[in-house]
Design an enzyme around this catalytic site. Structure first.
Site, PDB file in Angstrom:
ATOM      1  N   PRO A 176       0.770  -1.242   0.000  1.00  0.00           N
ATOM      2  CA  PRO A 176       0.000   0.000   0.000  1.00  0.00           C
ATOM      3  C   PRO A 176       0.801   1.292   0.000  1.00  0.00           C
ATOM      4  O   PRO A 176       0.227   2.371   0.052  1.00  0.00           O
ATOM      5  CB  PRO A 176      -0.828  -0.112   1.275  1.00  0.00           C
ATOM      6  CG  PRO A 176       0.048  -0.896   2.197  1.00  0.00           C
ATOM      7  CD  PRO A 176       0.760  -1.886   1.329  1.00  0.00           C
ATOM      8  N   ASP A 195       3.109  -2.461  -8.776  1.00  0.00           N
ATOM      9  CA  ASP A 195       2.367  -3.522  -8.121  1.00  0.00           C
ATOM     10  C   ASP A 195       1.457  -4.177  -9.153  1.00  0.00           C
ATOM     11  O   ASP A 195       1.018  -3.527 -10.108  1.00  0.00           O
ATOM     12  CB  ASP A 195       1.538  -2.973  -6.952  1.00  0.00           C
ATOM     13  CG  ASP A 195       1.225  -4.044  -5.924  1.00  0.00           C
ATOM     14  OD1 ASP A 195       1.945  -4.137  -4.910  1.00  0.00           O
ATOM     15  OD2 ASP A 195       0.261  -4.813  -6.146  1.00  0.00           O
ATOM     16  N   ASP A 231      10.412  -5.480  -2.019  1.00  0.00           N
ATOM     17  CA  ASP A 231       9.795  -6.074  -0.835  1.00  0.00           C
ATOM     18  C   ASP A 231       8.843  -7.153  -1.352  1.00  0.00           C
ATOM     19  O   ASP A 231       7.695  -6.881  -1.680  1.00  0.00           O
ATOM     20  CB  ASP A 231       9.055  -5.008  -0.026  1.00  0.00           C
ATOM     21  CG  ASP A 231       8.553  -5.547   1.298  1.00  0.00           C
ATOM     22  OD1 ASP A 231       9.295  -6.300   1.937  1.00  0.00           O
ATOM     23  OD2 ASP A 231       7.418  -5.224   1.678  1.00  0.00           O
ATOM     24  N   CYS A 290       8.526  -9.982   4.826  1.00  0.00           N
ATOM     25  CA  CYS A 290       8.077 -10.106   6.221  1.00  0.00           C
ATOM     26  C   CYS A 290       7.900 -11.572   6.601  1.00  0.00           C
ATOM     27  O   CYS A 290       6.918 -11.949   7.240  1.00  0.00           O
ATOM     28  CB  CYS A 290       6.792  -9.323   6.453  1.00  0.00           C
ATOM     29  SG  CYS A 290       5.413  -9.775   5.365  1.00  0.00           S
TER      30      CYS A 290
END
Length: 467
Positions: free
Chosen positions: A281, A299, A341, A394
């Protein structure tokens, strides 16, 4: 589908359908019952069908049974589900202790009804009697569970009656994780740290903010603290995010403290063309813009990019947004720096997403690691000679972090490792490993107050492309 009946001919008397001999008269739904029924249905979707909870409870595109509820009941369903998943093993043990013999293997619907009610009795501020009564009504309303209504009543009343002594004992004897997940954590981090991570997963996470300026001022406004990383942290939000001071003015955005670290590893980016890949986001994109970079944010999700556009507008920041697949798109020119990421198993975010261990599997981790390797290899081709690339995700699993990184460097002699120095992260130098990687876990960043402790699990590593 609703089928309209043909109106009767003029003067005719409408005929009533004769009730089935075994049918029950229709009764209005008990207050609170639709929320409990939705919670059990969504718990089944997570545990049985391995469906991510965020998608099921999306405000616009979530499960129809969830979207049919008002906002208050939606919040209750989210609370029930996160609690039932966070303490799934403990709840299961307490339910099993009340059964003379195990339930049939196909009694999954009944078990979800019991877990939803037990989560309320054991951990939520819901009167025990209301949780029991609604569970019994729920059981009676479903042909698959109606004959077990008496069992539901007995099991839940016993759990409520004995919880003061039985709950602490059960919590001490379990770690609330599936076997595969526990084993991988212990293998990767050792027994003490693995158990500390599992213990941290039982606590609700605090809320972190990345602010444009004046962290101390924002911490005072929110009644929080400034972390060594520079993020502002509060134990609980004093109001809904859009109602907080500074939201409309674009003074900050919500971003876990660990998620705010990878962008910093690119160093000085003023005036550079920087690609933020898998960007939505947009928290890292916003950091890079504030640091002076000219950012191209990419994205694959149109909806996530639309949300990112709204965030950028609120924050009065500008970036080039690209809706494309990294594996298919080609930039017009190479970038000075790249932040990737990558999509991952999200095992580092279990505190806020307790469905992850129950909706993911070792096979999922292996597939995601393979995808990350392809994305990294592709992104590396877009980097200028001498340029920096930071890879992050993550995940707590080394297969998606340390192991993947070593394999990439071995296969790409033109990629030189660029170790992170402890002095680059003052106050949290312990997050830097001996290999010069960034590694955080939910068991890190401990304070005396557990409500403001911990952070997401993250891995990040850095390289430079040889000239």
């Amino acid at each position: 589908m609703v089928v309209s009946e043909r109106p009767p001919a003029s003067g005719a008397t409408p005929r009533r359908k004769k009730p089935h001999p075994n049918s029950r008269p229709e009764r209005p739904s008990a207050p609170g019952l639709p929320a409990r029924m939705a919670a059990a249905r969504l718990l089944a979707a997570v545990v049985d069908a391995r469906t991510p909870l965020d998608g099921l409870t999306d405000q616009e595109h979530g499960h129809p049974q969830f979207r049919a509820l008002d906002q208050r009941d939606r919040a209750l369903v989210r609370a029930i589900l996160t609690t039932a998943l966070r303490f799934r093993v403990t709840i299961g043990r307490l339910v099993a202790a009340q059964l003379e013999r195990p339930l049939p293997a196909n009694a999954t619907t009944l078990m979800h009804v019991l877990h939803v009610a037990a989560a309320q009795i054991l951990f939520l501020d819901v009167p025990d009697s209301a949780a029991v009564d609604l569970a019994v009504t729920h059981a009676k309303s479903d042909p698959r569970t109606t004959r077990f209504a008496g069992l539901v009543n007995g099991v839940l009343r016993s759990i409520a009656r004995n919880k003061e002594t039985s709950l602490p004992k059960a919590l001490a004897e379990t770690d609330d994780a599936p076997d595969w997940f526990r084993s991988r954590l212990v293998e990767a981090y050792g027994e003490p740290r693995g158990k500390a991570i599992l213990a941290a997963h039982r606590a609700e996470p605090p809320v972190d903010f990345t602010v444009k300026r004046d962290p101390a001022g924002w911490a005072e406004k929110f009644g929080g603290i400034v972390l060594p990383t520079g993020s502002v942290r509060v134990a609980r939000l004093p109001a809904a995010v859009p109602e907080l001071p500074g939201f409309a003015d674009g003074g900050w955005w919500v971003q876990d403290a660990a998620a705010a670290l990878p962008a910093r590893l690119l160093g000085e980016v003023t005036g550079m063309r920087v690609a933020d890949l898998c960007a939505a986001p947009g928290g890292k994109t916003m950091q890079l813009i504030l640091a002076g970079a000219k950012v191209t944010a990419m994205d694959t999700s149109k909806s996530r990019l639309a949300r990112m556009t709204e965030n950028l507008q609120r924050l009065k920041l500008t970036a080039e947004l690209v809706n494309a697949d990294i594996l298919a798109w080609q930039p017009p020119a190479r970038f000075d720096a790249i932040l990737l990421d990558a999509p991952c198993s999200s095992t580092g975010t279990v505190r806020r997403h307790p469905d992850v261990p129950w909706s993911k599997s070792p096979d999922d981790i292996a597939k995601l690691a393979a995808l990350q390797a392809r994305l990294l290899a592709r992104a590396f081709t877009w980097l200028k000679p001498g340029g920096r690339l930071v890879f992050s995700n993550c995940s707590l699993d080394p297969l998606e972090g340390e192991e993947l990184w070593r394999a990439f460097l071995e296969a790409h002699p033109d990629a030189a490792p660029d170790p992170v120095g402890p002095d680059e992260l003052p106050g949290v130098a312990g997050f830097v490993t001996n290999e010069g990687h960034l590694r955080t876990t939910p068991a890190d960043l401990r304070f005396e107050d557990p409500s403001i402790s911990g952070l997401d699990g993250f891995f990040a590593a850095r390289l430079v492309r040889n000239a």
